[in-house]
Enzyme design. Structure first.
Site, PDB file in Angstrom:
ATOM      1  N   ASP A  43     108.902 -23.097   7.909  1.00  0.00           N
ATOM      2  CA  ASP A  43     108.637 -21.799   6.729  1.00  0.00           C
ATOM      3  C   ASP A  43     109.386 -21.869   5.606  1.00  0.00           C
ATOM      4  O   ASP A  43     110.441 -21.781   5.574  1.00  0.00           O
ATOM      5  CB  ASP A  43     108.783 -20.564   7.715  1.00  0.00           C
ATOM      6  CG  ASP A  43     108.507 -19.318   6.820  1.00  0.00           C
ATOM      7  OD1 ASP A  43     107.223 -18.984   6.855  1.00  0.00           O
ATOM      8  OD2 ASP A  43     109.094 -18.697   5.774  1.00  0.00           O
ATOM      9  N   TYR A  48     111.977 -19.630  -2.562  1.00  0.00           N
ATOM     10  CA  TYR A  48     113.301 -20.296  -2.224  1.00  0.00           C
ATOM     11  C   TYR A  48     113.742 -21.438  -2.801  1.00  0.00           C
ATOM     12  O   TYR A  48     115.161 -21.778  -2.579  1.00  0.00           O
ATOM     13  CB  TYR A  48     113.189 -20.831  -0.606  1.00  0.00           C
ATOM     14  CG  TYR A  48     112.502 -19.653   0.062  1.00  0.00           C
ATOM     15  CD1 TYR A  48     112.584 -18.263   0.259  1.00  0.00           C
ATOM     16  CD2 TYR A  48     112.200 -20.033   1.662  1.00  0.00           C
ATOM     17  CE1 TYR A  48     112.324 -17.407   0.914  1.00  0.00           C
ATOM     18  CE2 TYR A  48     111.663 -19.207   2.343  1.00  0.00           C
ATOM     19  CZ  TYR A  48     111.797 -17.570   2.234  1.00  0.00           C
ATOM     20  OH  TYR A  48     111.212 -16.634   3.200  1.00  0.00           O
ATOM     21  N   LYS A  73     104.831 -19.286   0.456  1.00  0.00           N
ATOM     22  CA  LYS A  73     104.371 -17.933  -0.024  1.00  0.00           C
ATOM     23  C   LYS A  73     104.602 -17.943  -1.542  1.00  0.00           C
ATOM     24  O   LYS A  73     105.123 -18.365  -2.056  1.00  0.00           O
ATOM     25  CB  LYS A  73     105.573 -16.976   0.685  1.00  0.00           C
ATOM     26  CG  LYS A  73     105.888 -17.192   1.985  1.00  0.00           C
ATOM     27  CD  LYS A  73     106.923 -16.277   2.549  1.00  0.00           C
ATOM     28  CE  LYS A  73     107.355 -16.485   3.790  1.00  0.00           C
ATOM     29  NZ  LYS A  73     108.553 -17.639   3.755  1.00  0.00           N
ATOM     30  N   HIS A 106     103.836 -13.140  -0.933  1.00  0.00           N
ATOM     31  CA  HIS A 106     105.108 -12.699  -0.444  1.00  0.00           C
ATOM     32  C   HIS A 106     105.361 -11.349  -0.222  1.00  0.00           C
ATOM     33  O   HIS A 106     106.122 -10.762   0.496  1.00  0.00           O
ATOM     34  CB  HIS A 106     106.276 -13.448  -1.246  1.00  0.00           C
ATOM     35  CG  HIS A 106     107.695 -14.196  -0.493  1.00  0.00           C
ATOM     36  ND1 HIS A 106     108.272 -14.949  -0.962  1.00  0.00           N
ATOM     37  CD2 HIS A 106     108.350 -13.053   0.254  1.00  0.00           C
ATOM     38  CE1 HIS A 106     109.423 -14.864  -0.145  1.00  0.00           C
ATOM     39  NE2 HIS A 106     109.371 -14.065   0.415  1.00  0.00           N
ATOM     40  N   SER A 134     102.716 -11.330   3.591  1.00  0.00           N
ATOM     41  CA  SER A 134     103.923 -11.201   4.096  1.00  0.00           C
ATOM     42  C   SER A 134     104.597  -9.691   3.675  1.00  0.00           C
ATOM     43  O   SER A 134     104.446  -9.352   2.360  1.00  0.00           O
ATOM     44  CB  SER A 134     105.070 -12.089   3.757  1.00  0.00           C
ATOM     45  OG  SER A 134     106.411 -12.104   4.138  1.00  0.00           O
ATOM     46  N   GLN A 189     123.271  -9.739  11.495  1.00  0.00           N
ATOM     47  CA  GLN A 189     123.810  -8.158  11.414  1.00  0.00           C
ATOM     48  C   GLN A 189     123.868  -7.807  12.705  1.00  0.00           C
ATOM     49  O   GLN A 189     123.572  -8.018  13.597  1.00  0.00           O
ATOM     50  CB  GLN A 189     122.779  -7.368  10.513  1.00  0.00           C
ATOM     51  CG  GLN A 189     122.909  -7.933   9.123  1.00  0.00           C
ATOM     52  CD  GLN A 189     122.103  -6.737   8.191  1.00  0.00           C
ATOM     53  OE1 GLN A 189     121.767  -5.797   8.548  1.00  0.00           O
ATOM     54  NE2 GLN A 189     121.503  -7.189   6.924  1.00  0.00           N
ATOM     55  N   ARG A 233     122.685 -25.428  16.621  1.00  0.00           N
ATOM     56  CA  ARG A 233     121.820 -24.273  16.735  1.00  0.00           C
ATOM     57  C   ARG A 233     120.269 -24.475  16.681  1.00  0.00           C
ATOM     58  O   ARG A 233     119.738 -23.457  17.199  1.00  0.00           O
ATOM     59  CB  ARG A 233     122.402 -23.347  15.493  1.00  0.00           C
ATOM     60  CG  ARG A 233     123.660 -22.757  15.827  1.00  0.00           C
ATOM     61  CD  ARG A 233     124.253 -21.999  14.454  1.00  0.00           C
ATOM     62  NE  ARG A 233     125.526 -21.420  14.830  1.00  0.00           N
ATOM     63  CZ  ARG A 233     126.205 -20.714  13.829  1.00  0.00           C
ATOM     64  NH1 ARG A 233     125.690 -20.194  12.750  1.00  0.00           N
ATOM     65  NH2 ARG A 233     127.591 -20.035  14.194  1.00  0.00           N
TER      66      ARG A 233
END
Ligand SMILES: NC(=O)c1ccc[n+]([C@@H]2O[C@H](COP(=O)([O-])OP(=O)(O)OC[C@H]3O[C@@H](n4cnc5c(N)ncnc54)[C@H](OP(=O)(O)O)[C@@H]3O)[C@@H](O)[C@H]2O)c1
Length: 292
Positions: A43, A48, A73, A106, A134, A189, A233
């Site tokens: 994605d 970006y 996007k 987007h 989105s 967060q 990860r």
């Protein structure tokens, strides 16, 4: 891998790999590693600045192009028919491919109906295998879903344990639009990777909090696209296909959403909207001040 079948029959992997905030010069390495680990959905977005790295990573993987599902996007600056049309060709060039599996608007800003028409045209021309949106919250999504000639296949919205979007999900399900989660980890967060409820659920299955989140969202029918620049990860986030949460654990997970913050981008906050629109306004001024 689990899949969602989109409203035009295209199969979309339910676990993908996101590259928001991945530096352009690291993107090829990250995407190559993610594909080695097993991810088959990448994605990215025009905003970006790393579509070239995504294309390079896909080519470096040696996988046939049709084995990888690429999402990009259209950014706010290109929200008009003409600019979106040009930007789709620019994304194809940067990605080094002759089709994109899923192209999204987007944000629901600027002349997005014009930009949507550009996507419909590129879809009919075979440049895009599926199209969607989105950050379209129910009122805007219904508008596009009911009025477009090619209804959106996907809506990618902020979705994580603290903001699960169950009400928006119901609307999407009714409209046949697949719910895709951005920031499934809430970008780290709220100390999310040490959340006691997620930790306790995970202990029952020998899994970590992040893995519980991804599994739970997929069980709720949501496509997830976690981001990590670290291989260990990427592997951890991919290791979510050998367990299933019980109905009770899924209910406990669902109760983590108490309707409160955090919101990463609050589309109901005028400051956020003005900030997101800045490129569109700048572009409009450069083009003689026409906003639409
Ligand atoms: N449509 C939109 O408006 C929109 C907005 C935001 C994001 N997105 C998409 O959604 C994707 C995911 O969202 P996101 O990148 O914002 O955030 P996210 O996936 O919720 O969280 C990424 C953060 O979590 C860390 N992390 C990842 N896996 C971890 C693990 N197993 N343990 C501990 N920390 C871990 C990452 O650090 P490291 O990288 O250092 O490992 C990074 O700081 C994006 O990459 C992008 O493709 C779309």
């Amino acid at each position: 891998m689990l899949y969602q079948t989109l409203n035009n029959g295209v199969e979309m992997p339910m676990l993908g790999y996101g590259v928001f905030q991945t530096p352009p010069d690291e993107t090829e390495r990250c995407v190559t590693q993610a594909l080695e680990v097993g991810y088959r959905l990448i994605d990215t977005a025009q905003a970006y600045g790393n579509e070239e790295g995504v294309g390079a990573g896909v080519r470096a993987s040696g996988l046939p192009r049709e084995d990888v599902f690429i999402t990009s996007k259209i950014w706010v600056a290109s929200m008009s028919y003409e600019r979106a049309t040009a930007s789709i060709d620019e994304s194809l060039r940067k990605l080094g491919t002759d089709y994109i599996d899923l192209m999204l608007l987007h944000q629901a800003m600027g002349d997005y109906p014009g930009a949507y028409r550009a996507m419909e045209e590129a879809y009919r021309a075979g440049k895009l295998r599926a199209i969607g949106v989105s950050n379209f919250y129910p009122e805007r999504l219904i508008d596009v879903a009911l009025l477009a000639e090619v209804p959106p296949a996907v809506n990618q919205i902020e979705t994580h344990p603290f903001r699960q979007q169950d009400a928006a999900h119901e609307v999407m399900a009714e409209l046949g639009v697949v719910h895709e989660a951005w920031a499934p980890f809430a970008e780290g967060q709220n100390n999310i990777f040490a959340n006691p409820v997620l930790t306790e659920i995970g202990e029952k299955y020998g899994k970590k909090p992040g893995q519980v989140i991804l599994r739970a969202l997929m069980q709720k029918g949501v496509v997830v696209i976690p981001k990590s620049v670290r291989r260990e990860r990427m592997e951890e986030n991919f290791d979510v296909f050998d367990f299933e949460l019980s109905a009770q654990d899924l209910a406990t997970f669902t109760a983590l959403d108490d309707g409160s913050l955090p919101r990463i981008f609050d589309h109901y906050d005028p400051k956020t909207v003005m900030w997101l629109l800045r490129d569109y306004v700048k572009n409009a001024q450069l083009n003689g001040g026409t906003l639409y």
